[in-house]
Design a protein around this motif. Structure first.
Motif, PDB file in Angstrom:
ATOM      1  N   ARG A 157       0.828  -1.207   0.000  1.00 14.32           N
ATOM      2  CA  ARG A 157       0.000   0.000   0.000  1.00 14.32           C
ATOM      3  C   ARG A 157       0.861   1.256   0.000  1.00 14.32           C
ATOM      4  N   CYS A 158       2.126   1.113  -0.321  1.00 16.22           N
ATOM      5  CA  CYS A 158       3.039   2.249  -0.369  1.00 16.22           C
ATOM      6  C   CYS A 158       4.072   1.985  -1.458  1.00 16.22           C
ATOM      7  N   ASP A 159       4.809   3.020  -1.799  1.00 12.79           N
ATOM      8  CA  ASP A 159       5.891   2.901  -2.778  1.00 12.79           C
ATOM      9  C   ASP A 159       7.165   2.506  -2.030  1.00 12.79           C
ATOM     10  N   HIS A 160       7.667   1.286  -2.295  1.00  8.12           N
ATOM     11  CA  HIS A 160       8.848   0.824  -1.561  1.00  8.12           C
ATOM     12  C   HIS A 160      10.126   1.550  -1.985  1.00  8.12           C
ATOM     13  N   LEU A 161      10.027   2.366  -3.054  1.00  7.92           N
ATOM     14  CA  LEU A 161      11.183   3.171  -3.472  1.00  7.92           C
ATOM     15  C   LEU A 161      11.000   4.645  -3.106  1.00  7.92           C
ATOM     16  N   ASP A 162      10.020   4.905  -2.241  1.00  6.16           N
ATOM     17  CA  ASP A 162       9.775   6.263  -1.734  1.00  6.16           C
ATOM     18  C   ASP A 162      11.045   6.801  -1.060  1.00  6.16           C
ATOM     19  N   PRO A 163      11.273   8.132  -1.102  1.00  9.53           N
ATOM     20  CA  PRO A 163      12.467   8.700  -0.461  1.00  9.53           C
ATOM     21  C   PRO A 163      12.620   8.307   1.015  1.00  9.53           C
ATOM     22  N   GLU A 164      11.495   8.189   1.747  1.00 12.65           N
ATOM     23  CA  GLU A 164      11.587   7.793   3.156  1.00 12.65           C
ATOM     24  C   GLU A 164      12.099   6.363   3.289  1.00 12.65           C
ATOM     25  N   ALA A 165      11.631   5.490   2.412  1.00  9.89           N
ATOM     26  CA  ALA A 165      12.098   4.102   2.442  1.00  9.89           C
ATOM     27  C   ALA A 165      13.592   4.052   2.144  1.00  9.89           C
ATOM     28  N   ARG A 166      14.034   4.811   1.161  1.00  9.79           N
ATOM     29  CA  ARG A 166      15.453   4.831   0.812  1.00  9.79           C
ATOM     30  C   ARG A 166      16.295   5.371   1.973  1.00  9.79           C
ATOM     31  N   ARG A 167      15.791   6.438   2.609  1.00  9.03           N
ATOM     32  CA  ARG A 167      16.551   7.048   3.701  1.00  9.03           C
ATOM     33  C   ARG A 167      16.707   6.081   4.872  1.00  9.03           C
ATOM     34  N   LEU A 168      15.631   5.395   5.247  1.00 10.54           N
ATOM     35  CA  LEU A 168      15.690   4.511   6.404  1.00 10.54           C
ATOM     36  C   LEU A 168      16.352   3.164   6.090  1.00 10.54           C
ATOM     37  N   SER A 169      16.525   2.852   4.822  1.00  7.16           N
ATOM     38  CA  SER A 169      17.237   1.622   4.482  1.00  7.16           C
ATOM     39  C   SER A 169      18.749   1.787   4.674  1.00  7.16           C
ATOM     40  N   VAL A 170      19.205   3.051   4.758  1.00  8.18           N
ATOM     41  CA  VAL A 170      20.632   3.387   4.911  1.00  8.18           C
ATOM     42  C   VAL A 170      21.425   2.758   3.756  1.00  8.18           C
ATOM     43  N   HIS A 171      22.198   1.719   4.011  1.00 11.95           N
ATOM     44  CA  HIS A 171      23.021   1.118   2.953  1.00 11.95           C
ATOM     45  C   HIS A 171      22.338  -0.061   2.276  1.00 11.95           C
ATOM     46  N   ALA A 172      21.059  -0.270   2.538  1.00 12.25           N
ATOM     47  CA  ALA A 172      20.346  -1.418   1.967  1.00 12.25           C
ATOM     48  C   ALA A 172      19.437  -1.016   0.811  1.00 12.25           C
ATOM     49  N   VAL A 173      19.786   0.058   0.106  1.00 11.32           N
ATOM     50  CA  VAL A 173      18.975   0.495  -1.027  1.00 11.32           C
ATOM     51  C   VAL A 173      18.915  -0.595  -2.091  1.00 11.32           C
ATOM     52  N   THR A 174      19.990  -1.350  -2.243  1.00 12.84           N
ATOM     53  CA  THR A 174      19.989  -2.416  -3.246  1.00 12.84           C
ATOM     54  C   THR A 174      18.917  -3.471  -2.937  1.00 12.84           C
ATOM     55  N   VAL A 175      18.637  -3.696  -1.652  1.00 19.16           N
ATOM     56  CA  VAL A 175      17.583  -4.642  -1.278  1.00 19.16           C
ATOM     57  C   VAL A 175      16.229  -4.105  -1.730  1.00 19.16           C
ATOM     58  N   LEU A 176      15.993  -2.812  -1.522  1.00 17.36           N
ATOM     59  CA  LEU A 176      14.739  -2.190  -1.955  1.00 17.36           C
ATOM     60  C   LEU A 176      14.602  -2.246  -3.475  1.00 17.36           C
ATOM     61  N   GLU A 177      15.660  -1.900  -4.161  1.00 16.24           N
ATOM     62  CA  GLU A 177      15.598  -1.852  -5.621  1.00 16.24           C
ATOM     63  C   GLU A 177      15.418  -3.250  -6.227  1.00 16.24           C
ATOM     64  N   GLY A 178      15.877  -4.256  -5.512  1.00 17.48           N
ATOM     65  CA  GLY A 178      15.720  -5.621  -6.000  1.00 17.48           C
ATOM     66  C   GLY A 178      14.447  -6.299  -5.548  1.00 17.48           C
ATOM     67  N   ALA A 179      13.644  -5.608  -4.738  1.00 18.09           N
ATOM     68  CA  ALA A 179      12.412  -6.210  -4.210  1.00 18.09           C
ATOM     69  C   ALA A 179      11.435  -6.526  -5.343  1.00 18.09           C
ATOM     70  N   ARG A 180      10.780  -7.683  -5.220  1.00 16.29           N
ATOM     71  CA  ARG A 180       9.782  -8.081  -6.212  1.00 16.29           C
ATOM     72  C   ARG A 180       8.389  -7.896  -5.628  1.00 16.29           C
ATOM     73  N   VAL A 181       7.459  -7.453  -6.470  1.00 14.84           N
ATOM     74  CA  VAL A 181       6.086  -7.170  -6.039  1.00 14.84           C
ATOM     75  C   VAL A 181       5.151  -8.220  -6.626  1.00 14.84           C
ATOM     76  N   TYR A 182       4.259  -8.747  -5.784  1.00 10.87           N
ATOM     77  CA  TYR A 182       3.312  -9.787  -6.183  1.00 10.87           C
ATOM     78  C   TYR A 182       1.890  -9.350  -5.833  1.00 10.87           C
ATOM     79  N   ALA A 183       0.933  -9.891  -6.573  1.00 12.35           N
ATOM     80  CA  ALA A 183      -0.476  -9.576  -6.298  1.00 12.35           C
ATOM     81  C   ALA A 183      -1.003 -10.386  -5.126  1.00 12.35           C
ATOM     82  N   THR A 184      -0.515 -11.618  -4.959  1.00 10.90           N
ATOM     83  CA  THR A 184      -1.024 -12.495  -3.903  1.00 10.90           C
ATOM     84  C   THR A 184       0.126 -13.172  -3.167  1.00 10.90           C
TER      85      THR A 184
END
Length: 246
Positions: free
Chosen positions: A38-65
């Motif tokens: 229900r949110c954008d996982h690449l939102d600036p807040e998500a990137r900021r709080l991931s610190v050095h784990a931005v690659t994990v966010l960018e590699g995240a896969r999204v599914y419907a179910t």
């Protein structure tokens, strides 16, 4: 256990997703999966709080179910602090480590921040786990991810296991086939089927059949359906000649 997938079901806060990514990377996990976020996982807040784990966010896969997110997994554990009717009681991480140790493609499943996983979500998993807390059992999403990844990544020390369980996609196909078989032979009906299937899921998930063993079972059920259809054909009354065009 670098193959560990962390599945977040319907996360609402991008900061929580970013913090969860950071917690995963701390513990050596990088496979993040998001189900109907229900949110954008690449939102600036998500990137900021991931610190050095931005690659994990960018590699995240999204599914419907959730079923789609778990399709290639062989063992999935749901996280919950509550007991659910007709579902196994949640167990401590230490009790479930052997199950994770035997898995090639394990997953940890976390529910929405405000409500947690539904009973339907938990039923798709092979067990449920609770974090041993005090009387107040509410954890932030990232805290729960950190604690459980830490608990289960200790399974790295276990020796490899030869047996490879069938992926969830195959298991779910098998369960659909089993339900069709049970309906066809009159073993269950629409009212009793949900509870009956819960029992069969518990039994067969505990057995963790291989892909080949799943094929054996489905072959048996398909033969049973064929035999039931043949019996119906033989029991049918012969056609009345007066009903034909001849």
């Amino acid at each position: 256990m670098t193959s560990l997938a962390v599945v977040l079901v319907s996360p609402k806060n991008p900061g929580n997703v970013g913090s969860a990514a950071r917690a995963m990377l701390n513990m050596g996990a990088s496979d993040m999966r998001l189900v109907a976020p229900r949110c954008d996982h690449l939102d600036p807040e998500a990137r900021r709080l991931s610190v050095h784990a931005v690659t994990v966010l960018e590699g995240a896969r999204v599914y419907a179910t959730l079923a789609e997110a778990l399709a290639d997994r062989d063992v999935a554990l749901a996280t919950t602090a509550r007991e659910r009717k007709n579902l196994p009681l949640p167990r401590l991480p230490s009790e479930l480590r052997p199950l994770l140790q035997s898995a090639d493609r394990p997953a940890l499943v976390f529910g929405p921040e405000e409500s947690g996983l539904t009973s339907e979500d938990i039923a798709l998993c092979q067990g449920s786990v609770r974090v041993p807390t005090g009387e107040y059992a509410s954890l932030n999403l990232a805290q729960a991810v950190l604690l459980l990844c830490y608990e289960f990544l200790q399974a790295r020390e276990a020796p490899p296991v030869e047996h490879k369980a069938a992926p969830r996609e195959q298991m779910e196909g098998m369960y659909a086939h089993l339900l069709a078989f049970m309906h066809r032979i009159g073993y269950t009906d629409d009212v009793r089927a949900p509870q009956t299937m819960r029992h069969w899921r518990t039994l067969l998930d505990r057995a963790r059949p291989s892909a080949r063993e799943v094929q054996f079972l489905r072959g048996l059920w398909q033969q049973g359906i064929w035999a039931a259809n043949r019996a119906d054909e033989r029991a049918a009354p012969p056609a009345n000649p007066e009903d034909t065009d001849a």
